[in-house]
Design an enzyme around this catalytic site. Structure first.
Site, mmCIF file in Angstrom:
data_model
loop_
_atom_site.group_PDB
_atom_site.id
_atom_site.type_symbol
_atom_site.label_atom_id
_atom_site.label_comp_id
_atom_site.label_asym_id
_atom_site.label_seq_id
_atom_site.Cartn_x
_atom_site.Cartn_y
_atom_site.Cartn_z
ATOM 1 N N GLU A 14 0.853 -1.195 0.000
ATOM 2 C CA GLU A 14 0.000 0.000 0.000
ATOM 3 C C GLU A 14 0.886 1.242 0.000
ATOM 4 O O GLU A 14 2.052 1.175 0.376
ATOM 5 C CB GLU A 14 -0.862 0.038 1.276
ATOM 6 N N ASP A 68 0.945 10.278 3.792
ATOM 7 C CA ASP A 68 1.586 11.168 4.753
ATOM 8 C C ASP A 68 0.560 12.087 5.412
ATOM 9 O O ASP A 68 0.438 13.266 5.071
ATOM 10 C CB ASP A 68 2.680 11.975 4.045
ATOM 11 N N CYS A 78 18.231 43.580 -17.809
ATOM 12 C CA CYS A 78 17.670 42.252 -18.054
ATOM 13 C C CYS A 78 18.637 41.417 -18.902
ATOM 14 O O CYS A 78 19.079 41.872 -19.960
ATOM 15 C CB CYS A 78 16.337 42.401 -18.777
ATOM 16 N N LYS A 130 10.686 3.407 3.521
ATOM 17 C CA LYS A 130 10.689 4.874 3.382
ATOM 18 C C LYS A 130 11.472 5.265 2.126
ATOM 19 O O LYS A 130 12.589 4.798 1.925
ATOM 20 C CB LYS A 130 11.334 5.526 4.611
ATOM 21 N N CYS A 151 10.492 42.718 -24.062
ATOM 22 C CA CYS A 151 11.414 41.651 -23.677
ATOM 23 C C CYS A 151 10.865 40.314 -24.181
ATOM 24 O O CYS A 151 9.728 39.972 -23.900
ATOM 25 C CB CYS A 151 11.553 41.632 -22.154
ATOM 26 N N TYR A 179 -7.779 1.511 6.125
ATOM 27 C CA TYR A 179 -7.008 0.306 5.841
ATOM 28 C C TYR A 179 -7.143 -0.782 6.904
ATOM 29 O O TYR A 179 -6.438 -1.779 6.836
ATOM 30 C CB TYR A 179 -5.537 0.614 5.569
ATOM 31 N N CYS A 230 12.063 42.850 -15.094
ATOM 32 C CA CYS A 230 12.426 43.578 -16.300
ATOM 33 C C CYS A 230 11.177 44.318 -16.740
ATOM 34 O O CYS A 230 10.116 43.723 -16.867
ATOM 35 C CB CYS A 230 12.866 42.593 -17.384
ATOM 36 N N LYS A 258 2.220 4.572 1.585
ATOM 37 C CA LYS A 258 2.308 5.118 2.933
ATOM 38 C C LYS A 258 1.894 6.581 2.862
ATOM 39 O O LYS A 258 2.661 7.451 2.447
ATOM 40 C CB LYS A 258 3.719 4.979 3.503
ATOM 41 N N CYS A 296 17.014 40.967 -22.593
ATOM 42 C CA CYS A 296 16.796 42.045 -23.561
ATOM 43 C C CYS A 296 17.596 43.300 -23.256
ATOM 44 O O CYS A 296 17.596 44.242 -24.042
ATOM 45 C CB CYS A 296 15.310 42.405 -23.603
HETATM 46 S S1 IVH Z 1 -0.889 0.379 8.754
HETATM 47 C C1 IVH Z 1 -0.080 -1.381 13.117
HETATM 48 N N1 IVH Z 1 -1.012 1.419 6.363
HETATM 49 O O1 IVH Z 1 2.110 5.282 9.026
HETATM 50 C C2 IVH Z 1 0.247 -0.250 12.193
HETATM 51 N N2 IVH Z 1 -0.236 2.785 8.148
HETATM 52 O O2 IVH Z 1 4.613 5.025 10.476
HETATM 53 C C3 IVH Z 1 -0.899 0.057 11.332
HETATM 54 N N3 IVH Z 1 0.319 5.066 7.485
HETATM 55 O O3 IVH Z 1 0.699 5.337 12.244
HETATM 56 C C4 IVH Z 1 -0.575 1.057 10.323
HETATM 57 N N4 IVH Z 1 -0.202 4.848 5.358
HETATM 58 O O4 IVH Z 1 -0.473 6.708 10.393
HETATM 59 C C5 IVH Z 1 -0.695 1.627 7.656
HETATM 60 N N5 IVH Z 1 -1.215 2.228 4.198
HETATM 61 C C6 IVH Z 1 -0.902 2.428 5.478
HETATM 62 C C7 IVH Z 1 -0.433 3.665 5.958
HETATM 63 C C8 IVH Z 1 -0.106 3.805 7.304
HETATM 64 C C9 IVH Z 1 0.231 5.670 6.297
HETATM 65 C C10 IVH Z 1 0.813 5.714 8.716
HETATM 66 C C11 IVH Z 1 -0.018 5.443 9.947
HETATM 67 C C12 IVH Z 1 0.944 4.868 10.945
HETATM 68 C C13 IVH Z 1 2.249 5.356 10.422
HETATM 69 C C14 IVH Z 1 3.396 4.491 10.901
#
Ligand code: IVH
Length: 670
Positions: free
Chosen positions: A114, A118, A412, A319, A435, A231, A430, A116, A415
């Site tokens: 999945e 932010d 400039c 990461k 120009c 999720y 400018c 991650k 020109c």
């Molecule tokens: S699963 C038991 N899935 O990342 C842990 N977390 O660094 C369950 N996060 O606290 C987390 N995308 O806020 C999961 N697809 C994803 C995620 C995700 C972002 C965040 C979440 C977690 C943090 C951990």
């Protein structure tokens, strides 16, 4: 409708609205137009207003209902909200997979990959299929009750029908976990507004999300458009399904938003493929991600693997490489943008950052160079954000420092025209209209509908004309003829004649359009109108001193300086002379403006009953007032019609005076 039909109609409308909310906010696939959706919502609101006894907390009209609150109540999580262990490279990922294999004794393991996301994690408790609680992660064991704010997130369902729950295989009481985030567009808009209001900006969407979900006024959260991707599901503190991939399907069936960019994979190579694919594509997403989460698919295996102190062994966060690097500035060059803005750009010793080689980074403007204290030869830290253009973020003090200071050129580099930095502004520009860097933009502006309205002279034709060297400034437009136009590719006789006749028509447009068309900095449509009315001719305007210019409505020292600079440049004077010879309107009507509402700014919102928007705008402007599109601290009045939305909320938040249409008419009359 007879009174006894009302409850049924209310129910039908709610079902329809929920259906369309789901299509729009969860599936990103609307079936009906916004106006049609608004019509349904307005009908429901009207019925609920007549029959308040029918209002229920899970009605789609009740997302923003909560009053401002004093603070947040702490709530214990049903099971701790854990975090994830990180892997930063392929080897660490391989180590994790090896441990999964060893601990489980399995040789083949399926994974779900999945994004991650932010943002921040959030738990939603549903009782009897209705949203009962929204809780932040907090320290993991105890979070904060942010329910009224969570209710304003359109992709979170307030209620799920029993039938849908049954279809998804969910009991009536359960908990969903996922990530709350702020899409980049909403983040950008919010920071723009904050800047306008003189408030500090949020550093990134994650901070903005955390700040937004913890405001005490749900109206504010509602106006900021957060999104929620789910999720995980728990019932009685346990996962219900046998596979994580089934959990994701069930969430979707129940009407939750699940990020579509996930994949069930069967090998390490596929995991690695997914990671590389999204590292390359992450900039195309409308929200930020900082890595990939890899989860063991089989829940029985997840249980077997269990947890370390704070994180599951069955999942890991890969990461993405930091998108910053360290290198040396070899030189500082200057780029000229379309608006004439000069941007200092650092020429770098090439450095590999987040998947690409970077050899240029922006330094924005002179203020930024001063703030960073950057000199040519310095070692610097360079960052590549979501917006792709790398920027210098820091000069490294522990490295040998450069000795050459950078100075903005006085001419400039494209020109040779004069470069000017207006007082109190960060940017150098400018000011030569001819120009080449500014040429395309200035011609586009001149020909556009709200200015000289030369239909057919769109981006493509402007590009061709400039490319062919036929148009080097806006006056050249009036030197075009059939013979020249026919030399352009894909230009037929008929189109050429049409364009020439459009060009001819533009000569009948009034003086204010010509003034606006010159593209003088800080002279917009409205200022051009005031200038035309005050001076009555181009000649008088060109001769006006800064003091005389400041006698004009709404013109202060900065605008007057910009106008004076423009007409002090001989190239600009020559251009204006050619426009006069071409026969454009250089005389107008002097007019005395009413000053009843001078200095007052209005914002119109909702449906007005007595006037159209344009009429109301004209009334206010004719009385010397100003109409703006967005509410800020500078707004004096918000005129609210029926069904006023977020602008009204904003006005309340900022304490701006809210008036009705009738009151507006009174103010106009003085
Ligand atoms: S699963 C038991 N899935 O990342 C842990 N977390 O660094 C369950 N996060 O606290 C987390 N995308 O806020 C999961 N697809 C994803 C995620 C995700 C972002 C965040 C979440 C977690 C943090 C951990």
């Amino acid at each position: 409708m007879s009174a006894k039909d009302v409850p049924r109609q209310v129910d039908t409308l709610r079902d329809q609205i929920r259906y369309h909310e789901h299509r729009y906010y969860v599936l990103d696939d609307p079936e009906i137009k916004d106006a049609e959706f608004d019509r349904l919502m307005n009908e429901l609101k009207a019925l609920e207003a007549q029959h308040p006894e029918l209002i229920t907390p899970d009605s789609p009209t009740q997302r923003v209902g909560g009053k401002p609150r004093e603070g947040f109540v702490k709530v214990r999580h049903s099971t701790a909200m854990l975090s994830l262990d990180n892997a930063y490279n392929e080897e660490e990922l391989r180590d994790w997979e090896r441990r999964v294999h060893e601990l489980s004794g399995e040789s083949k393991v399926d994974y779900v990959c999945e994004l991650k996301l932010d943002g921040m994690s959030l738990a939603l408790r549903f009782d009897g299929g209705k949203l009962a609680l929204g809780i932040t992660r907090g320290g993991g064991a105890i979070g904060e009750d942010v329910t009224p704010n969570v209710r304003t997130v359109r992709s979170v369902p307030l209620t799920i029908p029993a039938k849908t729950l049954a279809k998804a295989g969910l009991p009536p009481d359960f908990e969903v976990r996922g990530e709350l985030l702020m899409p980049l567009a909403a983040f950008q808009r919010m920071n723009d507004e904050r800047e306008q209001q003189g408030l500090p900006k949020f550093a990134n969407p994650r901070n903005a999300t955390a700040g937004t979900v913890r405001v005490l006024e749900p109206n504010v959260t509602a106006s900021r458009r957060l999104d929620f991707f789910s999720y995980a599901i728990f019932a009685d503190g346990r996962t219900i399904f046998e596979l994580h991939s089934e959990t994701l399907k069930a969430l979707q069936t129940a009407g939750f938003k699940v990020n579509p960019n996930h994949r069930l994979v069967h090998s390490r190579d596929e995991v690695w493929g997914f990671i590389n694919e999204w590292e390359a594509k992450r900039d195309n997403l409308p929200y930020e991600i900082d890595g990939i989460v890899i989860k063991v698919d089989r829940i029985a295996l997840q249980r077997e693997l269990g947890f370390t102190g704070k994180a599951p062994r069955w999942a890991i966060a890969y990461k993405f490489a930091a998108r910053s690097g360290v290198t040396q500035i070899e030189d500082i060059l200057v780029q000229v943008g379309r608006t004439g803005k000069l941007t200092p750009v650092a020429a770098l010793k090439p450095v590999f950052i987040g998947g690409t080689t970077v050899s240029r980074a922006t330094l924005h403007n002179m203020d930024e160079i001063d703030r960073l204290g950057v000199r040519i030869g310095d070692w610097v830290s360079v960052e590549r954000g979501g917006d792709v253009i790398p920027k210098v973020v820091k000069a490294l003090e522990d490295k040998p420092r450069g000795t050459r200071r950078f100075h903005m050129p006085e001419r400039c580099p494209v020109c040779g025209g004069h470069v000017v930095r207006a007082e109190g502004e960060a940017d150098h520009r400018c000011i030569n209209v001819n120009c080449p860097a500014k040429l395309r933009e200035s011609i586009r502006h001149f020909a556009s509908r709200g200015v000289m309205n030369i239909e057919g002279m769109g981006d493509a034709l402007v590009e061709q004309l400039v490319e062919a060297g036929m148009v080097k400034n806006v006056a050249d437009i009036y030197a075009l003829d059939q013979e020249k136009l026919l030399k352009l590719e894909r230009m037929g006789k008929k189109s050429a004649d049409n364009i020439l006749s459009e060009i001819k028509n533009s000569k009948t447009l009034p003086l204010e359009r010509v003034i606006y068309g010159l593209g003088i900095r800080m002279v917009g449509e409205r200022t051009a109108q005031f200038l035309a009315e005050h001076f009555g001719s181009m000649g008088a305007l060109m001769k006006a001193s800064e003091e005389e210019l400041q006698e004009v409505n709404e013109i202060g020292p900065r605008v007057s300086e910009s106008i004076r600079e423009f007409f002090d440049e001989p190239k600009n004077v020559a251009l204006v002379e050619r426009l006069r010879q071409a026969g454009l309107a250089f005389k107008g009507q002097k007019k005395q403006r009413a000053t009843t509402l001078a200095g007052k700014t209005f914002v119109l919102t909702g449906t007005l009953e007595r006037h159209t928007r344009d009429e109301a705008k004209k009334l206010i402007e004719d009385a010397g007032g100003k109409v703006s599109g967005s509410v800020s601290k500078k707004t004096d009045y918000v005129v609210a019609g029926a069904e006023a939305g977020s602008k009204l909320d904003k006005a309340r938040e900022l304490g701006v005076v809210i008036i009705c249409e009738k009151k507006m008419e009174e103010l106009v009359k003085g």
